[in-house]
Structures are given as structure tokens and as C-alpha cells.
Design a protein around this motif. Structure first.
Motif, PDB file in Angstrom:
ATOM      1  N   LEU A   1       0.817  -1.198   0.000  1.00  0.00           N
ATOM      2  CA  LEU A   1       0.000   0.000   0.000  1.00  0.00           C
ATOM      3  C   LEU A   1       0.857   1.256   0.000  1.00  0.00           C
ATOM      4  O   LEU A   1       0.917   2.010   0.972  1.00  0.00           O
ATOM      5  CB  LEU A   1      -0.941  -0.022   1.201  1.00  0.00           C
ATOM      6  CG  LEU A   1      -1.981  -1.156   1.145  1.00  0.00           C
ATOM      7  CD1 LEU A   1      -2.841  -1.148   2.382  1.00  0.00           C
ATOM      8  CD2 LEU A   1      -2.835  -1.029  -0.099  1.00  0.00           C
ATOM      9  N   THR A   2       1.560   1.475  -1.120  1.00  0.00           N
ATOM     10  CA  THR A   2       2.280   2.725  -1.340  1.00  0.00           C
ATOM     11  C   THR A   2       1.743   3.338  -2.618  1.00  0.00           C
ATOM     12  O   THR A   2       1.340   2.633  -3.553  1.00  0.00           O
ATOM     13  CB  THR A   2       3.789   2.502  -1.478  1.00  0.00           C
ATOM     14  OG1 THR A   2       4.037   1.571  -2.524  1.00  0.00           O
ATOM     15  CG2 THR A   2       4.371   1.970  -0.182  1.00  0.00           C
ATOM     16  N   SER A   3       1.764   4.648  -2.669  1.00  0.00           N
ATOM     17  CA  SER A   3       1.228   5.342  -3.830  1.00  0.00           C
ATOM     18  C   SER A   3       2.143   5.154  -5.027  1.00  0.00           C
ATOM     19  O   SER A   3       3.356   5.337  -4.914  1.00  0.00           O
ATOM     20  CB  SER A   3       1.074   6.835  -3.525  1.00  0.00           C
ATOM     21  OG  SER A   3       0.677   7.533  -4.699  1.00  0.00           O
ATOM     22  N   PRO A   4       1.606   4.799  -6.191  1.00  0.00           N
ATOM     23  CA  PRO A   4       2.448   4.662  -7.383  1.00  0.00           C
ATOM     24  C   PRO A   4       2.971   5.998  -7.895  1.00  0.00           C
ATOM     25  O   PRO A   4       3.862   6.028  -8.731  1.00  0.00           O
ATOM     26  CB  PRO A   4       1.508   3.999  -8.394  1.00  0.00           C
ATOM     27  CG  PRO A   4       0.128   4.402  -7.951  1.00  0.00           C
ATOM     28  CD  PRO A   4       0.199   4.465  -6.460  1.00  0.00           C
ATOM     29  N   ARG A   5       2.406   7.074  -7.411  1.00  0.00           N
ATOM     30  CA  ARG A   5       2.909   8.391  -7.796  1.00  0.00           C
ATOM     31  C   ARG A   5       3.107   9.249  -6.562  1.00  0.00           C
ATOM     32  O   ARG A   5       2.477   9.032  -5.527  1.00  0.00           O
ATOM     33  CB  ARG A   5       1.959   9.079  -8.775  1.00  0.00           C
ATOM     34  CG  ARG A   5       0.587   9.399  -8.207  1.00  0.00           C
ATOM     35  CD  ARG A   5      -0.321  10.001  -9.265  1.00  0.00           C
ATOM     36  NE  ARG A   5      -1.657  10.287  -8.744  1.00  0.00           N
ATOM     37  CZ  ARG A   5      -1.988  11.421  -8.120  1.00  0.00           C
ATOM     38  NH1 ARG A   5      -1.063  12.382  -7.956  1.00  0.00           N
ATOM     39  NH2 ARG A   5      -3.216  11.616  -7.669  1.00  0.00           N
TER      40      ARG A   5
END
Length: 1024
Positions: free
Chosen positions: A5-9
């Protein structure tokens, strides 16, 4: 649901990312840029750097993290990591080729570079120089080098010192230095705080502060992670609990399947860990005890799991984004996660895990990098509460820190040893060293780290334990260490050094160094007769013992003492021998010290050309050795001084610019700026000269500064006061400085100060001639104690009793400026009576001094009454000084003397004498760019009604017409002119007609008169 759960941007950091990209653009355009990136834990500093790397494919990015280990981090950890990466990318041979003389200094940080050179007091400075040189050598505007020092809040003292050094001194184009740190860690006493305050004041340093995300940005992060926008209720819950911290947002979203959100940040961070299988959680607990980053082999050894089980557990942790894998091992995605896991260990579990780490490292040292082995092992034994093992490994860690020149960390480890000493019954046997050795080593480390008061406390404690009555040898060593420390702190007392020399037994290995320390201190105090036999004995003993360090220093001391015996050639030969020995023994600082002392001696003997040439050779050698910033920059000052004396001011300015370009320490910078100020003053830039004076005083305001340093800007300041029309203040400054109690001046420096004082006094008196009678009366009663002048000058006239000037509480109160000038001038005359004049330089200075005395209207005999102004005597005195300056090759003081001589000639009505001298002054001033001197000549010529130095262009004549006019003025006919210039008589007649028209005169005689009025021609001037 994907657990990564990390932002791709990157969300909410557009402005900060643009600022960092702009820094890279500036580097590519030719700058060296440093940026400090701060923010609370979890706010996204590392993610910002990672995004920058991803968007900058045409850069070389090298990241070095600071590693937490106990209270502070590992010595030089980020720079060791950076070097290792560069070696991996470029190869050790390629890296070594970027460093003149090879990369041996870097072996202190990375064993791949071989065996480091012998330790020396300046070794740490050389290490820093080499790191800087390497980074600048790799930097390339076509492919900028981006150095990232992460988590600087964990940086050890040595890392902070190297970081400050690099930020201050990086100049190569194509280089960016990024430093990240946690703002929430910086409590009031945190050691990084003053570092940041110092760096952010520099114009080339930028600062970015990452704030938390806004509510809208949290919604964007939510959508980027989960693929849909949050409901208002969901957004309120996530934003309200995370407060916009991106790491906490991710951790909260990882609990999307939980019935309710965690109650605390700790629970938030552990939520993702708790959802892992038990095997993975167990490995994370083991990894947490190892630090933020742990190698795979070390983790395997401590876990005692088979490879399959370990791999599966690690795979789960990496897949859940709790751990991040790299080429060497595993790191927690964020240090906060590691801290939460480690803090969750039970007491017995905590002890057991740290014990297993320590045992694994003891059994297999290669599980960590060599420079980390001892300190990590010590840390784990301390965390395991095993005091005996902690003591033993702290001692080893101190030794490793010493080899790496990490003095503050060495001190920290040694203080751990001292703290544990009483708790370990066989402490001395355990480390094979007694408490005395630990104490002295700790004192040395404290002194090297700049912790002078701590070093003094350690030595005082040791002296209480080992008084001379108990152990003469140890007391001698302690007294010597304390004496050297006190000198380093600016204390001029040498009693400790005397006691050390008296107590040390004959035949002891340290005796040569103790004797040399005392000999050098006595020489500085001008106790030459006491110093010489000690230096000779130290030299003999050092040679017998093969102690090259002591031998070289004894030779340098003896060289200075040879000068005092007027044996300058012998002195220079001794210095050449010292340089050769230093080069053979790989002692670069001592080698350059030999160059520095030799150029100093040559300059003070008036051998300016020799000094400049030898100094240039020394600068080349210092550059080759990589020590220009310290020893080299000091030598640059000597070279510039000799070039200034020779009138090669542009060359001197270039040398000074190059020396300052290395950004040397403040005291070295100040000494260079004094010379910059001298050139600025001579060329008329009074504002620049004033800035140099003020900055130098700021540097040397500390009571720990030596008196010599504090006095260094005084001649410049006094000359500046005279130039600003404040000669009375210059008189007071010279009086207060030259006549300081206990002060001892070298011949050259003494004459410089005395001559400036006489010039200032003469300016006061010639502007107040009506007060001369009062000044005479004041002067006759002002016999005072003269300054002591050493370096071969007789003490006659230097030990008089009497009152001092205003600078020392003397007789100046209530006197007019003229009376004070007369009083000080009398004291100066009395003082110089005993100064021996043995060299042409001393003669020129003496003649200049006495010429100023004559100008003031006083005879050269201090006992005589004030004379009426004798213009002929003044003219002759200055002419004699000018001729003496010709002999020593110094054009500027020659020009100044000729200007005063011309002034006296004008008062005598000697127009030809004025013209002859002013023409020479104009020529000298033009060659030097000395506008104030040129202006003074023009002003005198104007007042005398005889403009000086007009040219053919200024008269509107062609070069041929100028030649014709010269012959017309000489009384030649047209036919004679034609024969002289190989032209026809008709052509000569045409030239004469054109000349008459351009000068606006009717006849040849009038043309000749106009030429003389304009100063176009003059008879050959006498040699003066």
C-alpha cells in the motif's frame, strides 16, 4: 487486496521536486549546490529523493545513509557507503586515478584502497581533502553527481564534521549534495542543530522543509493507493488520525480490513507487521535488533533458520513492504517501523537477540564491513548488558575509530571503557592496557576532537592519580600533554613543558619529543640560549632512536635558531634537510612546514625572488599532496607576501585568490585577507581594506588566539587609518600594540611597526606645526619601556624602565594629538636605538624610519631637542631610503620615499628635482597600479605648477611629432632633426609646422617651453 500500500505516484510534492530538479540544472550549468531537506519522520523525504532519482536518468546518484547505533551513528557511515558504491560502479583503480598521489588516505574509510598512511596530527584534514577531491573529480556537468546523505539526525560527530567541510568547500560544477534529516528529532541540544544553522547561512545552500499533506492531498494519496476516491467519512477518519503524514496514511490504509483504526501511531505502524505470519514477525524482531539495515548473512547467522525458512519469512516481509531488499541485505521501509518493532521486544528477548548478534560478529567478523565490526559488536554487548565484553569491544572500537580519524567517536568509546572500568575486575588484563593508557588516549582523542576542556579534565584527573612522587615517567608524559594542550588553547605558560623535560628519564623513547616541545616553546618566547641546547639534544636523541617526527621538528627549530645567529645559509640548509626527511618519511605537513619556514626566512632577509620561487615549488608540492587547504594555503600567504614586495601585485592577487579558493580555516583565511587588504589599500580600495581588517579582528577576537595572530592586522589597520586621514588614531594603535608588556618583535616586523608609527606621527605633527614646541616638551619627558625585538637584534634599548603609552596605561592622558604624536615618536626613537641593522632590508627600513622622523621635524637623536624643519635633510633622508629600497628590489616603498623626497624638493624650490623624482614615482605607480601614489604625485605636481608624465597622446601629437618636438626642445634645427630621424629637411619642416599648430604656439622656442611645461621631457634622473 494488494498489501503493497504505497502510492504509485508522488503526491503533494510538486514544488519541492521542482526545486530539487532546479538544483540539478544549476549544477549542470556550472555550480556546486547543497540542499538541506528536513521533515518529520514519515513525511516522505526518502520518497522525494527516490522520485528525484527516477526522474533524473542523466545523473549519477549515490546514497549514503547514516546508521543509528546507540546514542550516535557509525563513524563516517554515509561516506563509507558512498565510497563503496563508487568503487563498485567505477572500480578502485579508476577512483584512485582521480587522486594525485593515490587513494591511500581513503583506506581509513574503505579497506579496498590498501593500507592507510601513518597517522599524524593533520591526517584527518588530509582525509577530508581527499574525499572532497574525489567528489569534485567525479562531478561532471554533463552527468551531474548527486550525493545524498540520508538521516543526518543520526550522524556521528565525524560525519557531521566532514559534511560541514564538504558543504563549505564544494566548488566543482556538476555536483549536488542533498542532506535529509528528521525535524522532530532535533531537540534543543541535538548536535545537528548548530550544523544546520551554520550551513543554511551559506548562499550556495538551499533548504526544503517538507510539511504534512493537506486534506485534499491525503484524498489524492488514498485514491492513488486504493484506486478510488474516499468517502467523506473515510477521508475524515484517515486524515484525522494521520494528520497528513504520508507514512501514517499508508499504515492506516493497510488496516482497511480491520474493524476499527488503531488507537496510537505505534499501533498504526505495527498493524501491518501483526498481519504477517508468525515466522515473518519473528524474523522482523531479529532484524530490528540488528538496526535499520542488516546484511543477509548476519541475519541468517543470528536467526539460526535454514535458508528456505528464512527466505520465506523474508519474502513475506518484503512483499508486505515492511522490509526493502537491496544487494547487501534488508532495510526497514521506514526507521519508525523498525523502532516500533524493537521497542515491542520483551526484556529477555532484547538481551537474547543482542547477545546472539554479538556472538555471531565475534565468531565471523566478515559479516559486516571491517570498519563497522568492533563498534557494532561493542554496541550489541552493551545492549545485552555484558559489561566485560562491552569493555573489551569498546576498547577495540576506540582503536578502529582512531585509525579512521573519528576522534569524537574514539573519545566516546574510551569514555565507555572508563565508565565500565570499576565494574570489570580484570579490566587491564582484558584489554592489555592499564587505566593510565586509557586516560591519556582519551585526552588525546578529546583534544583532537576539539573538546579541549574535556581533555584538560582528563589530564588533571590522571595527574591526581599519578603525581610525580608516585611515577615520574607518567607524570612527565602527562605534564607534556597538558603543556601542549594549553599552548593549543592559547596559554603562553610553558611550566608544564619544563616539568615534563625535567621528569622524563634519560633513555626514554619519548624524551626527544618532550625536549623538542620545550625547545620550540622557548624559541617562540625568544629564549634562544635556553632553546638551542635542548633542540640539539632532541635532534641527537631522535636520530639515535630513529624518531623521524622528532628529528624533523628539532631541525626546523634549529633552523630558526640559526637565523638568530645570522647564519641564514645554514638555516636554509637545515630546512632543506628537514624537507627531504619529511618527504622520505611520508610526513607531508612537516615537508610543507619546511617550505613555509624557509620562505618566511628568505622574505624577512629581503631575498624576495628566492622566497617566491621556493614558495611556488612548495605550492606545487602541497597541491600534489592534497593539503592545499591547510599547510598549502598558509604557504600561499608567504608567496603572495614576497610577490607583493617585488611589486608583482597581480601575481600576488592571483595566489591569494587561489589560496582563499580552497576555503582554509578561519585563522588562515584571515592571514590571507590581511594581504588582500594590503594590496587593496595600496591600490586605493579603502573599503576592501577596511573589510579585511574587520574580518580579521572578528576571527582573532577569541582569547585563545595567539598574540601574533591578534597583532597581524595592525600594520594594515594603521596604514588604513593614515590613508583615511586619521593619523592620530594610527599613532595610538601602534603605541598600544608595539609596547605591549612582554611583547617581542622580529627585526622586520619591529621596523615595519615603528616606521608606520613614525609616518603617522609625522602626519600629525606636520599638520600641527604650531604645537611642535608643546610636543617637544612632552617628548622630552616620555622616556618609556621600548618593545623587545628578537631574532638577532641586541636587547640594548629594549629593557628600559619607565611608563607606557596609552595602550598600557601610560602618560597619554590630557595631551593634544600633536603632544601624543611627539611622545610616541620619542619612544619609538629610543626603542630603535638598540636594534641591530645587519641586512640591506633592515637598512632600508631603518632609513625610512629616520626619514619620517626628519619629516616630523625631529633629529634622529632622541636626546636632541626639536629642530626647525630642514628640507634638505628631509630630502636627503628620503633619497637615501629610496636608494636602499632599490637594492632590495621593493619598488613600492621606493616610490613612496621618492614622493616624500619630491615634496621636500618642492619646499626647497628645486623644480628640476621635483620633476625628476615625480617622473619616477609616476612610472612606479603606473607599473603597480598604485593609484593613491600616482594621485599624490599628480597633486604635488599640480601644486608645484608642473604636471608630470604627460604623453604624446595627451598633447595631441603623433609619435613622430613627439620625437621631432623632443629635438626642437633640445635646440636642433630642421636639418639636424632630419639627419637625426633619417627624414628630409622638408618633412621635418612640415612636422614642426604641425606641432606649432597643435600646441597653439607661434614659435619653436614657445613650443619648447610648452613641452617643458607639460612635462613631456626631462633630463636623465639620478639613480635613487
Amino acid at each position: 487486496m494488494d498489501e503493497r500500500l504505497t502510492s504509485p505516484r508522488l503526491v503533494g510534492r510538486s514544488a519541492e521536486l521542482a526545486a530539487l530538479e532546479e538544483s540539478i540544472s544549476r549544477a549542470a550549468a556550472g555550480s556546486a549546490v547543497s540542499v538541506l531537506v528536513g521533515g518529520e519522520a514519515g513525511v516522505g523525504k526518502s520518497r522525494l529523493v527516490a522520485e528525484l532519482v527516477a526522474r533524473s536518468p542523466h545523473t549519477r546518484v549515490v546514497i549514503g545513509p547514516c546508521l543509528e547505533l546507540g546514542v550516535e551513528g557509525l563513524p563516517y557511515a554515509p561516506f563509507t557507503a558512498i565510497l563503496r558504491r563508487l568503487v563498485r560502479d567505477l572500480g578502485a583503480a579508476a577512483v584512485g586515478e582521480l587522486l594525485p598521489g593515490g587513494p591511500r588516505e581513503l583506506a581509513r574509510l574503505l579497506p579496498e584502497f590498501g593500507e592507510p598512511p601513518p597517522e599524524s596530527p593533520e591526517a584527518r584534514a588530509r582525509l577530508f581533502e581527499r574525499v572532497l577531491m574525489l567528489m569534485e573529480g567525479i562531478a561532471d556537468p554533463g552527468r551531474p553527481l548527486v550525493l545524498v546523505v540520508e538521516d543526518a539526525h543520526w550522524a556521528d560527530r565525524s560525519t557531521r564534521d566532514l559534511l560541514v567541510f564538504l558543504v563549505h568547500n564544494l566548488q566543482a560544477s556538476g555536483l549536488v549534495l542533498l542532506v535529509t534529516y528528521r525535524t522532530d528529532e532535533l531537540h534543543r541540544s541535538h548536535p545537528l542543530r548548530p550544523v544546520l544553522h551554520e550551513l543554511e547561512r551559506l548562499p550556495e545552500v538551499g533548504r526544503l522543509e517538507l510539511g504534512r499533506l493537506s486534506r485534499t492531498e491525503v484524498a489524492d494519496q488514498y485514491a492513488a493507493i486504493l484506486g478510488h476516491r474516499p468517502s467523506e467519512t473515510g477521508l475524515d477518519a484517515v486524515y484525522g488520525r494521520s494528520l497528513g503524514n504520508p507514512l501514517f496514511v499508508e499504515s492506516l490504509l493497510a488496516c482497511g480490513g480491520c474493524d476499527e483504526l488503531p488507537e496510537s501511531i505505534r499501533d498504526t505502524l505495527l498493524a501491518g507487521v501483526e498481519r504477517l505470519p508468525e515466522a515473518a514477525r519473528g524474523v522482523l524482531r531479529i532484524a530490528a535488533a540488528g538496526g535499520v539495515h542488516v546484511g543477509h548473512e548476519l541475519l541468517a547467522a543470528v536467526s539460526e533458520l535454514d535458508e528456505t525458512a528464512l527466505t520465506e519469512a523474508l519474502r513475506a516481509a518484503v512483499y508486505a513492504n515492511v522490509l526493502v531488499a537491496d544487494a547487501e541485505g534488508y532495510a526497514f521501509r521506514h526507521a519508525l517501523i523498525r523502532e516500533a518493532v524493537h521497542d515491542d521486544l520483551l526484556p529477555g528477548e532484547h538481551t537474547r537477540l543482542h547477545t546472539r548478534y554479538a556472538e555471531a560478529l565475534e565468531a565471523t567478523p566478515g559479516l559486516v564491513a571491517p570498519q563497522r565490526h568492533a563498534i557494532e559488536t561493542a554496541h550489541h554487548w552493551q545492549s545485552a548488558h555484558d559489561v566485560a565484553c562491552a569493555l573489551r569491544w569498546s576498547w577495540r572500537a576506540a582503536e578502529e575509530a582512531r585509525r579512521s580519524l573519528a576522534h569524537a567517536e574514539e573519545l566516546r568509546m574510551l569514555e565507555h571503557v572508563l565508565q565500565l572500568w570499576e565494574r570489570v575486575p580484570d579490566a587491564a588484563e582484558s584489554i592489555e592496557a592499564d587505566r593510565f593508557e586509557v586516560q591519556t588516549r582519551a585526552a588525546d582523542a578529546a583534544a583532537d576532537a576539539g573538546e579541549h576542556q574535556r581533555a584538560l579534565a582528563l589530564l588533571n584527573e590522571a595527574l591526581r592519580e599519578y603525581p610525580a612522587e608516585r611515577d615520574r615517567t607518567r607524570a612527565a608524559l602527562l605534564f607534556n600533554a597538558r603543556g601542549r594542550l594549553r599552548r593549543r588553547m592559547g596559554d603562553v605558560d610553558i611550566e608544564d613543558l619544563r616539568l615534563a623535560a625535567e621528569l622524563i628519564p634519560a633513555g626514554h623513547a619519548k624524551r626527544p619529543r618532550l625536549l623538542e616541545s620545550l625547545a620550540q616553546a622557548l624559541m617562540v618566547r625568544n629564549s634562544d640560549e635556553d632553546s638551542r641546547p635542548l633542540a640539539k639534544e632532541a635532534l641527537e636523541l631522535a636520530r639515535e632512536a630513529g624518531d623521524r617526527y622528532a628529528e624533523i621538528h628539532a631541525l626546523i627549530t634549529l633552523s630558526a635558531l640559526s637565523v638568530d645567529l645570522d647564519d641564514s645559509d645554514r638555516s636554509l640548509a637545515v630546512l632543506a634537510e628537514a624537507r627531504g626527511l619529511a618527504r622520505a618519511a611520508d610526513l607531508p605537513a612537516q615537508e610543507i612546514r619546511g617550505f613555509t619556514n624557509a620562505t618566511h626566512q628568505l622574505e624577512r632577509q629581503g631575498r624576495h625572488e628566492e622566497s617566491a620561487a621556493l614558495g611556488r615549488e612548495g605550492l606545487e608540492r602541497a597541491t600534489e599532496l592534497g593539503i592545499m587547504r591547510l599547510q598549502g594555503s598558509f604557504l600561499a600567504g608567504n608567496v603572495a607576501e614576497s610577490l607583493f614586495s617585488l611589486g608583482r601585485w597581480d601575481e600576488a592577487s592571483k595566489v591569494l585568490e587561489e589560496g582563499l579558493g580552497y576555503r582554509p580555516p578561519p585563522s588562515y583565511t584571515a592571514n590571507l585577507e590581511v594581504l588582500v587588504g594590503e594590496i587593496a589599500l595600496a591600490r586605493g580600495d579603502l573599503a576592501a581594506a577596511r573589510r579585511a581588517v574587520e574580518h580579521t579582528h572578528e576571527v582573532f577576537v577569541s582569547p585563545r588566539s595567539s598574540r601574533e595572530d591578534r597583532n597581524s592586522p595592525v600594520p594594515l589597520e594603521a596604514r588604513l587609518l593614515v590613508a583615511e586621514g586619521r593619523p592620530a588614531e594610527a599613532v595610538e594603535l601602534i603605541d598600544a600594540t608595539l609596547f605591549q608588556p612582554g611583547e617581542c618583535w622580529g627585526v622586520r616586523d619591529g621596523w615595519i611597526m615603528a616606521t608606520i608609527g613614525a609616518e603617522a606621527a609625522a602626519d600629525v605633527l606636520t599638520g600641527s606645526s604650531s604645537d611642535r614646541a608643546q610636543a617637544s616638551a612632552a617628548g622630552r619627558g616620555a622616556a618609556g619601556a621600548g618593545p623587545r625585538v628578537g631574532a638577532g637584534v641586541s636587547a640594548a634599548g629594549a629593557e628600559r624602565s619607565g611608563t607606557g603609552g596609552t595602550g598600557t596605561g601610560g602618560t597619554g592622558a590630557g595631551l593634544t594629538a600633536a603632544e601624543r604624536a611627539g611622545e610616541v615618536l620619542r619612544r619609538l626613537i629610543e626603542a630603535v636605538e638598540g636594534w641591530i641593522v645587519t641586512l640591506p632590508l633592515h637598512e632600508a627600513m631603518s632609513l625610512s624610519f629616520h626619514a619620517e622622523v626628519r619629516r616630523a621635524g625631529l633629529s634622529a637623536d632622541a636626546a636632541a631637542v626639536w629642530d626647525a624643519y630642514d628640507g634638505a635633510a628631509v630630502r636627503d633622508a628620503y633619497d637615501g631610503a629610496a636608494e636602499a629600497w632599490v637594492k632590495v628590489g621593493q619598488p613600492y616603498p621606493r616610490g613612496r620615499a621618492l614622493r616624500r623626497s619630491a615634496e621636500a624638493s618642492a619646499q626647497l624650490g628645486d623644480r628640476d628635482g621635483v620633476r625628476q623624482r615625480l617622473d619616477l614615482v609616476a612610472e612606479i605607480a603606473a607599473s603597480l597600479g598604485a593609484e593613491p601614489l600616482a594621485g599624490a604625485a599628480r597633486d604635488l605636481a599640480r601644486r608645484a605648477g608642473m604636471p608630470v608624465g604627460a604623453t604624446a597622446d595627451e598633447a595631441g601629437l603623433t609619435p613622430r611629432e613627439f620625437e621631432v618636438l623632443r629635438l626642437v626642445a633640445d635646440g636642433r634645427s630642421n636639418r639636424q632633426i632630419a639627419e637625426e630621424l633619417f627624414i628630409s629637411a622638408k618633412t621635418a619642416s612640415v612636422h614642426v609646422s604641425n606641432i606649432l599648430g597643435k600646441l597653439g604656439v607661434p614659435t619653436r622656442g614657445a613650443a619648447a617651453a610648452e613641452a617643458h611645461r607639460l612635462g613631456l621631457f626631462h633630463p636623465t634622473a639620478p639613480t635613487v
